[in-house]
Design an enzyme around this catalytic site. Sequence first.
Site, short mmCIF file in Angstrom:
data_model
loop_
_atom_site.label_atom_id
_atom_site.label_comp_id
_atom_site.label_asym_id
_atom_site.label_seq_id
_atom_site.Cartn_x
_atom_site.Cartn_y
_atom_site.Cartn_z
N SER A 127 0.82 -1.22 0.00
CA SER A 127 0.00 0.00 0.00
C SER A 127 0.85 1.27 0.00
O SER A 127 1.88 1.33 0.66
CB SER A 127 -0.90 0.01 1.24
N TYR A 152 -2.06 5.16 -4.34
CA TYR A 152 -3.01 6.25 -4.09
C TYR A 152 -2.47 7.42 -4.90
O TYR A 152 -1.40 7.95 -4.60
CB TYR A 152 -3.10 6.58 -2.60
N THR A 178 -5.97 2.47 -6.90
CA THR A 178 -7.23 2.52 -6.13
C THR A 178 -7.97 3.81 -6.48
O THR A 178 -7.47 4.91 -6.25
CB THR A 178 -6.93 2.45 -4.62
N LYS A 261 -8.68 -0.63 -9.09
CA LYS A 261 -9.36 -1.17 -7.91
C LYS A 261 -10.51 -0.24 -7.50
O LYS A 261 -10.33 0.98 -7.42
CB LYS A 261 -8.36 -1.27 -6.75
N HIS A 285 -14.02 -1.45 -1.21
CA HIS A 285 -13.08 -1.06 -0.15
C HIS A 285 -13.53 -1.60 1.21
O HIS A 285 -13.38 -0.96 2.24
CB HIS A 285 -12.99 0.47 -0.11
N ARG A 288 -15.90 0.59 3.20
CA ARG A 288 -15.35 1.73 3.94
C ARG A 288 -15.55 3.07 3.24
O ARG A 288 -15.19 4.11 3.79
CB ARG A 288 -13.84 1.51 4.16
N SER A 317 -13.64 -7.59 -0.77
CA SER A 317 -14.66 -7.03 0.13
C SER A 317 -15.57 -8.13 0.66
O SER A 317 -16.50 -8.58 -0.02
CB SER A 317 -15.49 -5.92 -0.53
N GLY A 318 -15.27 -8.56 1.85
CA GLY A 318 -16.12 -9.52 2.55
C GLY A 318 -15.60 -10.95 2.58
O GLY A 318 -16.22 -11.81 3.21
N ARG A 320 -14.00 -14.05 3.84
CA ARG A 320 -13.58 -14.48 5.18
C ARG A 320 -13.18 -15.95 5.24
O ARG A 320 -12.51 -16.36 6.18
CB ARG A 320 -14.71 -14.24 6.21
N GLY A 339 -8.62 -8.85 2.92
CA GLY A 339 -8.23 -7.66 3.68
C GLY A 339 -8.19 -7.90 5.18
O GLY A 339 -7.21 -8.42 5.72
C1 LIG Z 1 -7.40 -0.90 7.84
C2 LIG Z 1 -7.56 -0.92 6.35
C3 LIG Z 1 -6.65 -0.21 5.58
C4 LIG Z 1 -6.78 -0.24 4.19
N1 LIG Z 1 -5.85 0.41 3.44
C5 LIG Z 1 -5.94 0.37 2.10
C6 LIG Z 1 -4.94 0.97 1.31
O1 LIG Z 1 -3.98 1.53 1.82
N2 LIG Z 1 -5.10 0.91 -0.04
C7 LIG Z 1 -6.17 0.29 -0.64
O2 LIG Z 1 -6.28 0.28 -1.86
N3 LIG Z 1 -7.12 -0.31 0.10
C8 LIG Z 1 -7.01 -0.30 1.45
N4 LIG Z 1 -7.94 -0.95 2.19
C9 LIG Z 1 -9.00 -1.71 1.50
C10 LIG Z 1 -8.53 -3.14 1.18
O3 LIG Z 1 -7.55 -3.16 0.19
C11 LIG Z 1 -9.69 -4.03 0.70
O4 LIG Z 1 -10.33 -3.41 -0.38
C12 LIG Z 1 -10.71 -4.33 1.79
O5 LIG Z 1 -10.11 -4.48 3.05
C13 LIG Z 1 -11.45 -5.60 1.41
O6 LIG Z 1 -12.45 -5.87 2.30
P1 LIG Z 1 -12.32 -6.92 3.52
O7 LIG Z 1 -11.53 -6.20 4.59
O8 LIG Z 1 -13.72 -7.14 3.88
O9 LIG Z 1 -11.59 -8.15 3.02
C14 LIG Z 1 -7.84 -0.94 3.58
C15 LIG Z 1 -8.73 -1.67 4.37
C16 LIG Z 1 -8.60 -1.67 5.74
C17 LIG Z 1 -9.55 -2.49 6.56
C1 LIG Z 2 -7.35 6.15 2.91
C2 LIG Z 2 -6.16 5.39 3.17
C3 LIG Z 2 -5.01 6.22 3.52
C4 LIG Z 2 -6.33 4.17 4.02
C5 LIG Z 2 -7.44 3.32 3.57
O1 LIG Z 2 -7.49 2.90 2.46
C6 LIG Z 2 -8.52 2.99 4.46
O2 LIG Z 2 -8.48 3.36 5.63
O3 LIG Z 2 -9.48 2.36 4.01
#
Ligand SMILES: Cc1cc2nc3c(=O)[nH]c(=O)nc-3n(C[C@H](O)[C@H](O)[C@H](O)COP(=O)(O)O)c2cc1C
Ligand SMILES: CC(C)CC(=O)C(=O)O
Length: 392
Positions: A127, A152, A178, A261, A285, A288, A317-318, A320, A339
């Site tokens: 990342s 990013y 992303t 992404k 994401h 999120r 995403s999701g 598990r 993730g």
């Molecule tokens: C704590 C956290 C940080 C993340 N940071 C990034 C990131 O830096 N770049 C990015 O593209 N996605 C980021 N993501 C999204 C993940 O790449 C991914 O899309 C997501 O976690 C998938 O869903 P899941 O957690 O349900 O498996 C982040 C997710 C979490 C939970």
């Molecule tokens: C926005 C980023 C810096 C971190 C991220 O991808 C997240 O927190 O979901």
Amino acid sequence: MSALADFQNSLYLQGLGDVLPSLPTDLTKLEGLAEGVLSRRAFGYVAGAAGSEATARANRAAFDRWRIVPRMLRDVAERDLSVEVLGTAMPAPILLAPIGVQSLLHPDGERAAARAAAAEGLTMVLSTAASQPMEEVAEAGGDGAPRWYQLYWPKDRDLAVSFLERARDAGCTALVVTLDTFTLAWRPRDLDAGFLPFLRGIGVANYFSDPVFQKAVGGPVTDANREAALLHWAAGFGDPSLTWDDLIFLRDHWEGPIALKGIQHPDDARQAVDAGMDGVIVSNHGGRQVDGAVASLDALPGVAKAVGDQAAVLFDSGVRTGADIAKALALGADAVLVGRPYAYGLALGGQEGVRHVLRCLQAELELTLALAGLTRPGRLSPEILSCAPTSR
Ligand SMILES: Cc1cc2nc3c(=O)[nH]c(=O)nc-3n(C[C@H](O)[C@H](O)[C@H](O)COP(=O)(O)O)c2cc1C
Ligand SMILES: CC(C)CC(=O)C(=O)O
């Protein structure tokens, strides 16, 4: 555990030693355990999602609506989970999703995840928002470890170019861009706690270590200019003015495959293909960003159909469990990114915790395929699924 593994006849458990006895093999239990070892704020940041978290829940519910219909007497003695995606050979169709700020979860941070991924031969997506510079994370994984880079896309194009050059030099072979997070969404858990890791300097290591960034803030980041550097970071983190026409910039500065992404609409997937992209990652994401957005699994079949065999289709995403992976592959994904499960593994057991998660996922996927009558991920198709009755 070894006798049990023999009995289960899983290629991925046999000869690989035990999974961590201290962690559950039902990975859906990890979140509750991680809550017990993380601070309230850190746990909230990782587990949390946008708004009412309806999309995060929908991501899980969508998996539950599909059921696998196992087939019998199909000679599944020889099994092989390996795939090749965007030029990278993978022992199983599983990648570590780009997750920033991993030092929030464990002092070893991204380096521990990189070592675990390398030990399993699985691809880690590094990342931009990592808590350790990409060069250090790459070094921890080692020379032969497969790794991709997640961008990013910052406002400063020179900084973007610098990131891409550093990623290439660090051995990243594919680029993930992303698109869904040019700014942070409305995330009530963080808003209520008044907390973001970045305000503590976690998640900005790639920026603070970058020569272009340093030049922009007048030199290396020290205590004296730290506040100003953080403000500069926040102001330039994402570029909301980007359009499809800007993708040419990536092509000009990255020689390897590129995947976008955050794709959820079939028309966006088609545009990605038309723009010469090599892959799309169907993702919201982890719920999120847009609360109320379509569950990622529900978006997958339409995107897969739109893309056909013109580009790779990845999914997150999701996810598990191994069964979840089988469902996503059946609905059109070539591979999935995981993730939070590995983030929780990191929180609970550092490098070995992440490895436990990766090992369990591979073993469960392999057993699920075999017991459903399949020997390879490529044999999965929607015919192996049925929609669960609504009154469960
Ligand atoms: C704590 C956290 C940080 C993340 N940071 C990034 C990131 O830096 N770049 C990015 O593209 N996605 C980021 N993501 C999204 C993940 O790449 C991914 O899309 C997501 O976690 C998938 O869903 P899941 O957690 O349900 O498996 C982040 C997710 C979490 C939970
Ligand atoms: C926005 C980023 C810096 C971190 C991220 O991808 C997240 O927190 O979901």
